[in-house]
Enzyme design. Sequence first.
Site, PDB file in Angstrom:
ATOM      1  N   CYS A 118       0.858  -1.185   0.000  1.00 17.73           N
ATOM      2  CA  CYS A 118       0.000   0.000   0.000  1.00 17.73           C
ATOM      3  C   CYS A 118       0.897   1.239   0.000  1.00 17.73           C
ATOM      4  CB  CYS A 118      -0.924  -0.001   1.218  1.00 17.73           C
ATOM      5  SG  CYS A 118      -2.018  -1.431   1.239  1.00 17.73           S
ATOM      6  N   GLY A 167       1.512  -6.291   8.785  1.00 11.43           N
ATOM      7  CA  GLY A 167       1.098  -7.468   8.024  1.00 11.43           C
ATOM      8  C   GLY A 167      -0.378  -7.501   7.677  1.00 11.43           C
ATOM      9  N   GLU A 168      -0.716  -8.412   6.769  1.00 15.43           N
ATOM     10  CA  GLU A 168      -2.108  -8.625   6.364  1.00 15.43           C
ATOM     11  C   GLU A 168      -2.578  -9.928   7.022  1.00 15.43           C
ATOM     12  OE1 GLU A 168      -4.820  -7.293   4.828  1.00 15.43           O
ATOM     13  OE2 GLU A 168      -5.630  -9.247   5.372  1.00 15.43           O
ATOM     14  N   SER A 221      -9.875  -1.870   5.185  1.00 16.36           N
ATOM     15  CA  SER A 221      -9.116  -0.688   4.790  1.00 16.36           C
ATOM     16  C   SER A 221      -9.570  -0.249   3.413  1.00 16.36           C
ATOM     17  CB  SER A 221      -7.620  -1.008   4.780  1.00 16.36           C
ATOM     18  OG  SER A 221      -7.196  -1.324   6.077  1.00 16.36           O
ATOM     19  N   ASN A 298      -0.449   9.233   8.925  1.00 22.36           N
ATOM     20  CA  ASN A 298       0.768   9.369   9.729  1.00 22.36           C
ATOM     21  C   ASN A 298       1.978   9.308   8.815  1.00 22.36           C
ATOM     22  OD1 ASN A 298      -0.452   9.404  12.399  1.00 22.36           O
ATOM     23  ND2 ASN A 298      -1.062   7.314  11.913  1.00 22.36           N
ATOM     24  N   CYS A 341      -0.678   4.314  13.428  1.00 18.89           N
ATOM     25  CA  CYS A 341      -1.037   3.458  12.293  1.00 18.89           C
ATOM     26  C   CYS A 341      -0.053   3.650  11.154  1.00 18.89           C
ATOM     27  CB  CYS A 341      -2.404   3.823  11.732  1.00 18.89           C
ATOM     28  SG  CYS A 341      -3.728   3.767  12.900  1.00 18.89           S
TER      29      CYS A 341
HETATM   30  N1  SAH Z   1      -3.087  -5.145   6.426  1.00 25.08           N
HETATM   31  C1  SAH Z   1      -4.241  -4.856   7.242  1.00 25.08           C
HETATM   32  C2  SAH Z   1      -3.834  -4.505   8.641  1.00 25.08           C
HETATM   33  C3  SAH Z   1      -3.131  -3.171   8.805  1.00 25.08           C
HETATM   34  S1  SAH Z   1      -4.152  -2.248   9.824  1.00 25.08           S
HETATM   35  C4  SAH Z   1      -5.060  -3.781   6.577  1.00 25.08           C
HETATM   36  O1  SAH Z   1      -4.633  -3.284   5.552  1.00 25.08           O
HETATM   37  O2  SAH Z   1      -6.156  -3.494   7.035  1.00 25.08           O
HETATM   38  C5  SAH Z   1      -3.493  -0.708   9.814  1.00 25.08           C
HETATM   39  C6  SAH Z   1      -4.438   0.361   9.306  1.00 25.08           C
HETATM   40  O3  SAH Z   1      -3.650   1.543   9.221  1.00 25.08           O
HETATM   41  C7  SAH Z   1      -4.942   0.061   7.920  1.00 25.08           C
HETATM   42  O4  SAH Z   1      -6.216   0.605   7.717  1.00 25.08           O
HETATM   43  C8  SAH Z   1      -3.932   0.797   7.092  1.00 25.08           C
HETATM   44  O5  SAH Z   1      -4.408   1.049   5.800  1.00 25.08           O
HETATM   45  C9  SAH Z   1      -3.721   2.036   7.904  1.00 25.08           C
HETATM   46  N2  SAH Z   1      -2.468   2.727   7.598  1.00 25.08           N
HETATM   47  C10 SAH Z   1      -1.372   2.241   6.997  1.00 25.08           C
HETATM   48  N3  SAH Z   1      -0.431   3.185   6.860  1.00 25.08           N
HETATM   49  C11 SAH Z   1      -0.937   4.309   7.415  1.00 25.08           C
HETATM   50  C12 SAH Z   1      -0.427   5.624   7.604  1.00 25.08           C
HETATM   51  N4  SAH Z   1       0.798   5.953   7.226  1.00 25.08           N
HETATM   52  N5  SAH Z   1      -1.231   6.515   8.226  1.00 25.08           N
HETATM   53  C13 SAH Z   1      -2.457   6.175   8.637  1.00 25.08           C
HETATM   54  N6  SAH Z   1      -2.990   4.945   8.485  1.00 25.08           N
HETATM   55  C14 SAH Z   1      -2.235   4.030   7.876  1.00 25.08           C
END
Ligand code: SAH
Length: 368
Positions: A118, A167-168, A221, A298, A341
């Site tokens: 992502c 991780g996923e 997400s 973030n 996050c």
């Molecule tokens: N892989 C799973 C679990 C990660 S959960 C998923 O994608 O849902 C972490 C959450 O934080 C997810 O919604 C992800 O998209 C979000 N996230 C990832 N990077 C981030 C960032 N830099 N700032 C804010 N949210 C972020």
Amino acid sequence: MTGDRLNLLNHDRRGLEARFAELGEKPFRARQILQWIYQRNVDDFAVMTDLSKALRARLADCAEVRPPEVVMDRDSDDGSRKWLLRLADGNCIETVFIPGPDRGTLCVSSQVGCALNCSFCSTATQGFNRNLEVSEIIGQLLIANRLLGAGEAGARPVTNVVMMGMGEPLLNFDNVVAAMWLMRDDLAFGLSKRRITLSTSGIVPEMDRLREACDVSLAVSLHATNDALRDELVPINRKYPIAELLAACRRYVGDDGRRRVTFEYVMLDGINDSDRHARELLRLLEGVPSKINLIPFNPFPHTRYRRSRPERILAFQEILARAGIVTITRKTRGDDIDAACGQLAGDFRDRTRRRESRLQTRLQEGLY
Ligand code: SAH
């Protein structure tokens, strides 16, 4: 020590019963062990006095209770706390505790790194290393409760778990499901399924399997309101586009009207945060029982994105709330310790580099 020892943390109740059957022991022994480990916080077999002496000796010989090792413990000014845990193979993962007025939430990792790439996530920049074992997942909860002061008396500072760390989780399906059964098991952590939330980027077939395998709260997400943008932000969308994802969400919650999916939506300045996007989001989620969780982006080094301004986030939230959708903006917690996050990764990445450079040196020296 270890290697060929049976790490009892690697099995849920069913698995432990099977292992004990292989050892010629009765299934209820497995249940006693679960209580010793998870309820009384005991990992020394000698202390497990309701087991026969012979079984205690046997376990001391061939088994162990071994969570990952804590190598760093950091407190944030806002009360959240982050641990860096070292696994047996030297890899490191992170776990974050977020206290609230009426709950204590632990953010748990499911993989070392992540394969999904992502574009706004710092974990993605380190690539994928491997799936976590059950012991490495449930060990995060065990360690957090211990370090937060749980004793033999059974106080449990962690009341909620979110599978939202590195991780996923659905790409480490079997181990994550076994760990979540231990979270739910009354003989282990006894958390209700509503207090466990699995967050996925949208691995559609595994979402269907999850409902059958271990029903917990689901977070998705989403982050974008059309496929073109989501393809860019969450590349797995090319395989499972939005329409398929939302259909899976509807199947997951069923139609009893009581359950909802939480949609996570990262607020990226000028990318997905306009009033038009908010209205598109409303249209998209029509007919899907939903809550929305807005996550202010973030930042991390070398990212091309910026966090939306607070007034923009508020305006976006208001459009959704006015339409009757429960919408909260996630508070940014722990960003002073890189625990927010999408920020879990840094230490591991540096370690990998160090390991790589060691490997390079050894290659040059002709050692491998
Ligand atoms: N892989 C799973 C679990 C990660 S959960 C998923 O994608 O849902 C972490 C959450 O934080 C997810 O919604 C992800 O998209 C979000 N996230 C990832 N990077 C981030 C960032 N830099 N700032 C804010 N949210 C972020």
